[in-house]
Design a protein around this motif. Sequence first.
Motif, PDB file in Angstrom:
ATOM      1  N   GLY A  25       0.801  -1.203   0.000  1.00 21.93           N
ATOM      2  CA  GLY A  25       0.000   0.000   0.000  1.00 21.93           C
ATOM      3  C   GLY A  25       0.838   1.258   0.000  1.00 21.93           C
ATOM      4  O   GLY A  25       2.065   1.235  -0.128  1.00 21.93           O
ATOM      5  N   GLY A  27       0.672   5.594   1.640  1.00 23.74           N
ATOM      6  CA  GLY A  27      -0.011   6.509   2.542  1.00 23.74           C
ATOM      7  C   GLY A  27       0.583   6.440   3.926  1.00 23.74           C
ATOM      8  O   GLY A  27       1.682   5.903   4.126  1.00 23.74           O
ATOM      9  N   SER A  49      -8.301  -3.503   1.611  1.00 19.13           N
ATOM     10  CA  SER A  49      -8.918  -2.176   1.730  1.00 19.13           C
ATOM     11  C   SER A  49      -7.996  -1.199   2.445  1.00 19.13           C
ATOM     12  O   SER A  49      -7.911  -0.022   2.068  1.00 19.13           O
ATOM     13  N   THR A  51      -4.772  -1.107   2.443  1.00 22.90           N
ATOM     14  CA  THR A  51      -3.648  -0.683   1.608  1.00 22.90           C
ATOM     15  C   THR A  51      -4.034   0.395   0.607  1.00 22.90           C
ATOM     16  O   THR A  51      -3.154   1.018  -0.004  1.00 22.90           O
ATOM     17  N   GLN A  52      -5.314   0.638   0.428  1.00 21.87           N
ATOM     18  CA  GLN A  52      -5.734   1.731  -0.454  1.00 21.87           C
ATOM     19  C   GLN A  52      -5.506   3.092   0.180  1.00 21.87           C
ATOM     20  O   GLN A  52      -5.461   4.112  -0.515  1.00 21.87           O
ATOM     21  N   GLN A  53      -5.360   3.120   1.511  1.00 16.38           N
ATOM     22  CA  GLN A  53      -5.188   4.395   2.203  1.00 16.38           C
ATOM     23  C   GLN A  53      -3.938   4.469   3.072  1.00 16.38           C
ATOM     24  O   GLN A  53      -3.547   5.556   3.485  1.00 16.38           O
ATOM     25  N   PHE A  54      -3.324   3.321   3.342  1.00 12.10           N
ATOM     26  CA  PHE A  54      -2.191   3.285   4.264  1.00 12.10           C
ATOM     27  C   PHE A  54      -1.053   2.443   3.685  1.00 12.10           C
ATOM     28  O   PHE A  54      -1.284   1.549   2.864  1.00 12.10           O
ATOM     29  N   LEU A 289     -11.283   2.487   9.928  1.00  9.44           N
ATOM     30  CA  LEU A 289     -11.162   3.613   9.004  1.00  9.44           C
ATOM     31  C   LEU A 289     -11.731   4.899   9.611  1.00  9.44           C
ATOM     32  O   LEU A 289     -11.149   5.974   9.455  1.00  9.44           O
ATOM     33  N   THR A 293      -8.694   7.710  10.029  1.00  6.67           N
ATOM     34  CA  THR A 293      -8.661   8.707   8.954  1.00  6.67           C
ATOM     35  C   THR A 293      -9.431   9.966   9.336  1.00  6.67           C
ATOM     36  O   THR A 293     -10.080  10.037  10.357  1.00  6.67           O
TER      37      THR A 293
END
Length: 293
Positions: A25, A27, A49, A51-54, A289, A293
């Motif tokens: 990922g 982020g 999921s 790894t899409q943000q972190f 999340l 976030t």
Amino acid sequence: MTILNQCTPFRCDVNGVTIAGAIGGSGPPLLLLHGYPQMHAMWHAIVPSLTQQFTVIAADLRGYGDSAKPVDDPSHITYSKRAMAADMVQVMEHFGFTRFAVVGHDRGARVTHRMCLDYPDRIERAAVLDIAPTHYMYLTADREFATAYYHWFFLIQPAPLPETLIGADPEFWLRSKLKHWGRTPTAFRDEVVAEYLRCFRDPATIAASCADYRAAATIDLEHDEADRRAGRKVQCPLLVLWGAEGFVGRKYDVINVWREYALDVQGHSVPGGHFLPEEAPAETLAALLAFLT
């Protein structure tokens, strides 16, 4: 090879041991720590999921998975949560992260608790899944607790008693624990359980995991008592999640107990039993999340 999609296996030498796991990922950095008797594959349902943000680092604690399994010492400091927390701080430094968020389940949550106390400047946010503090659980132990958590008192018996009995049929023991603590049999994918078994069948893993519990009943309690006397609490925001059908939520006033040990606590239950990321992945992911976030 790793069973975590979007991740690449890693091995790095830190604190005198080799720590294995998977990274993926992009982020902000997020460390994931597993529980007993598992390893980093337990995060398989939510890592894609995350790894899409972190930048996700899912690591095997020392003594578990594919990480090193040093021989224990008489004081059990080798498997203290302090030693395990130091490992993980160095792992994150290895990847260039001096501040990060961490999510721990079960034993990994106890390492997370210790990490927050020992390295308050490193941890931005922390989440602990399906535990009450070790110190509190021992302090308030009664028949109900001892019945539900009999393994705490079995695994701390002197070697080689638990090692020999578990080693006679490690698959039976591991599957029994998944069944005993979980409430969602369909949650455990065959290929993931096969990874758990591959690692747990190793006699060194069985011995190390017993040492982990022996440390929890000795040196870890000394560290916890020292923190209590000094008035030290978790300073970063702390998310506490637990299984709606599990023992922790039934036995303890989870949020208020954690408020004795941390300054900023929030949380709630999610469906199922002990194994939140596998039994209730959607709900666990949503909670993480919203917090991270």
